[in-house]
Motif scaffolding. Structure first.
Motif, mmCIF file in Angstrom:
data_model
loop_
_atom_site.group_PDB
_atom_site.id
_atom_site.type_symbol
_atom_site.label_atom_id
_atom_site.label_comp_id
_atom_site.label_asym_id
_atom_site.label_seq_id
_atom_site.Cartn_x
_atom_site.Cartn_y
_atom_site.Cartn_z
ATOM 1 N N SER A 245 0.835 -1.203 0.000
ATOM 2 C CA SER A 245 0.000 0.000 0.000
ATOM 3 C C SER A 245 0.869 1.252 0.000
ATOM 4 O O SER A 245 0.565 2.244 -0.653
ATOM 5 N N SER A 246 1.985 1.180 0.718
ATOM 6 C CA SER A 246 2.865 2.338 0.784
ATOM 7 C C SER A 246 3.557 2.568 -0.563
ATOM 8 O O SER A 246 3.682 3.706 -1.025
ATOM 9 N N SER A 249 1.150 4.175 -3.003
ATOM 10 C CA SER A 249 0.932 5.613 -2.862
ATOM 11 C C SER A 249 2.117 6.380 -3.453
ATOM 12 O O SER A 249 1.948 7.445 -4.045
ATOM 13 N N LYS A 252 1.732 6.328 -7.294
ATOM 14 C CA LYS A 252 0.747 7.296 -7.788
ATOM 15 C C LYS A 252 1.335 8.700 -7.854
ATOM 16 O O LYS A 252 1.069 9.450 -8.779
#
Lengths: 355, 355
Positions: A245-246, A249, A252
């Motif tokens: 998840s990190s 991010s 993105k």
């Protein structure tokens, strides 16, 4: 070769001692992800060299005895031992120590200051002649100053490798991290890249130096670094910062980047693997440079990387500490050395064609 | 007073300009968590001073016009403005600038390098006479070197507050962070504490200096710092590092600590609030020291804190830049100053009784 090297290192270094149980075929297959045949081949080689013994119906045992002699002892403090390029670094040190009939007293810190303190205390209470140290959390002032001072008072020579502490005055053998980073960044810029993201380690002076070289090159080419493109991590933060998840991010935020400079090959290949699963198209067009030239696994993709001298650095560190043992004025003489920049071959940098 | 100060600051500084909509009673009640009466009182005071105007059936509007004159302009780059001690720092600067009839051109970076770059460019293209800068991510070498060099070429004097960059040579007005940290740590040790944990900021040179003072004091008292007791965070990491689950894991690791040194009062009170909900008993016996003396809210619990000079520092920074404007040789003269250590009263340090 990887399993063989790993096994040899942990046995010869004394991590697994004579008579200790050696991991089974099953465990090794799972750990390294190689085929059962490969694992068996490695075990056979270790057995041929007399390092392990396989006892039918019981298991595999370490059959190599470290000589407990009155040999001269040199302490060796490393952050890691059995992974990455560390076995090759260790081999370099070991080869010289063997020639000189000196025993290595090994300590592995995992970049934790408690471990460093523990081993420095231990070395003080042992009959140790000198110490090679890779610093722990070297970007911060080091709290174990007094322990180092105690060793100096006992006239025990100390030399650092990879890094050094800002609040102590020891000689060190290092890579030219900032310069190397400058050259790698220049390679990206020369290939048309301007939106370059970076992942750096902040609890290690090598991380700060690699950032500095990148920064200086960008600045000199009048490219302003985008703060959102820079990611810092530390030993303690590792699991969180490289969780899926990190990374998502970060991905993105850096979608408009065409290239990355990574703190080292471990990080670089980790991010490459992530990218490939995330967007194969993006990955194919993405450029990467990195440090250490420690190829991880068999891949088509070979990252262009600043070469860590590995065995060479190990041999020089060993030769230096041996010279220092025979130098009454070691504290005033200069044993520092910076390896010049060398950059590996690879196919990870693509020419950016303007659209 | 808090809402009043906040409102006054954002209006006078020009963040909200003449005619702009001012936040409604509802929004302010939610934002600050005060009662509706308190909010209404603050709005009435702002209206009395002619800063806002409330128009029935329409809303509240800014009614204060910043004079657009040919006044001399000084740039002011701060990391934050409306929170913590920043309004008081700003007041100090503003009071001197008003006396000298100089206009402040304000920039807020939120510790982001893109914002710093943006404002430095903007200042270069404006008719600005000098700049007061709080550095951005000051523990790392700064990538906006060229933008600073451009300003020097235009002979625009620059002075730093709170921090400075390792790769540039500007004068700065700072607290004695390391010394102050030494004294605070000594206070804990003098009260019997040895297991002391710490939370520090790593993307700010003040964070590194405060760690250094702590470390030097511990070392001098022969106390080895436990690596597990130290937590580093940065502006970008803030939300993660102060999430409940992350604080819980730190709390578990530091259960045997009797005291903490925190990077600043914001962090300290945040951790105190967390502790109180986690274990009231533990909290009652726990000691804390911190920095900035920026009391947050009304509490029985007042942390002993290294005093930030606030208005005083602001006034000195303003006076210094004004002197520099009239000094053709500002670049060679010394305008640096370190405020001596001062420590606030408080009830956050308890004598540790051995059990």
């Amino acid at each position: 070769m990887k399993i063989y090297n790993w096994g040899k290192t942990i046995i010869i270094s004394g991590v697994l001692k004579y008579g200790a149980k050696f991991p089974s075929e099953n465990i090794l297959t799972r750990k390294f992800g190689f085929s059962r045949e490969t694992v068996r081949g490695a075990l056979e080689n270790l057995e041929k060299e007399g390092l392990i013994e396989r006892i039918r119906g019981s298991g595999t045992y370490v059959s190599f005895k470290i000589e407990e002699t009155s040999k001269k002892k040199v302490g060796l403090i490393l952050s890691y031992l059995s992974d990455y390029f560390f076995p090759r670094l260790y081999d370099g040190i070991k080869s010289i120590m063997d020639e000189e009939n000196i025993q290595i007293e090994l300590a592995v810190t995992k970049n934790n200051l408690n471990e460093e303190a523990y081993y420095l205390e231990k070395f003080r209470n042992m009959n140790i002649s000198g110490i090679i140290v890779e610093g722990t959390k070297s970007s911060f002032p080091n709290p174990n100053v007094k322990l180092y001072e105690n060793l100096i008072q006992k006239n025990i020579p100390i030399i650092f490798i990879h890094n050094h502490y800002s609040n102590m005055d020891f000689d060190s053998i290092e890579m030219s991290d900032a310069k190397c980073s400058y050259e790698l960044t220049k390679l990206l810029i020369d290939n048309g890249h301007r939106n370059i993201c970076g992942i750096f380690k902040y609890d290690d002076i090598q991380g700060i130096e690699r950032y500095r070289g990148f920064m200086e090159c960008m600045t000199e080419h009048d490219i302003i670094i985008n703060d959102d493109f820079i990611r810092w991590y530390s030993t303690k933060d590792f699991d969180y910062k490289f969780s899926k998840s990190s990374l998502n991010s970060f991905y993105k935020k850096t979608k408009y980047c065409s290239a990355m400079i990574a703190y080292n090959d471990e990080i670089a290949y980790k991010y490459a693997d992530f990218l490939e699963t995330r967007s194969e198209k993006f990955f194919k067009e993405f450029s990467m440079v990195s440090f250490d030239d420690a190829v991880l696994g068999d891949r088509d993709f070979k990252i262009i990387s600043g070469i860590h001298p590995k065995e060479k650095l190990g041999r020089l560190a060993a030769r230096s500490i041996i010279k220092m043992l025979n130098d009454n004025d070691w504290i005033n003489n200069n044993y520092s050395y910076r390896f010049p920049v060398a950059i590996s071959e690879g196919n990870s940098v693509k020419k950016l064609v303007e659209k």
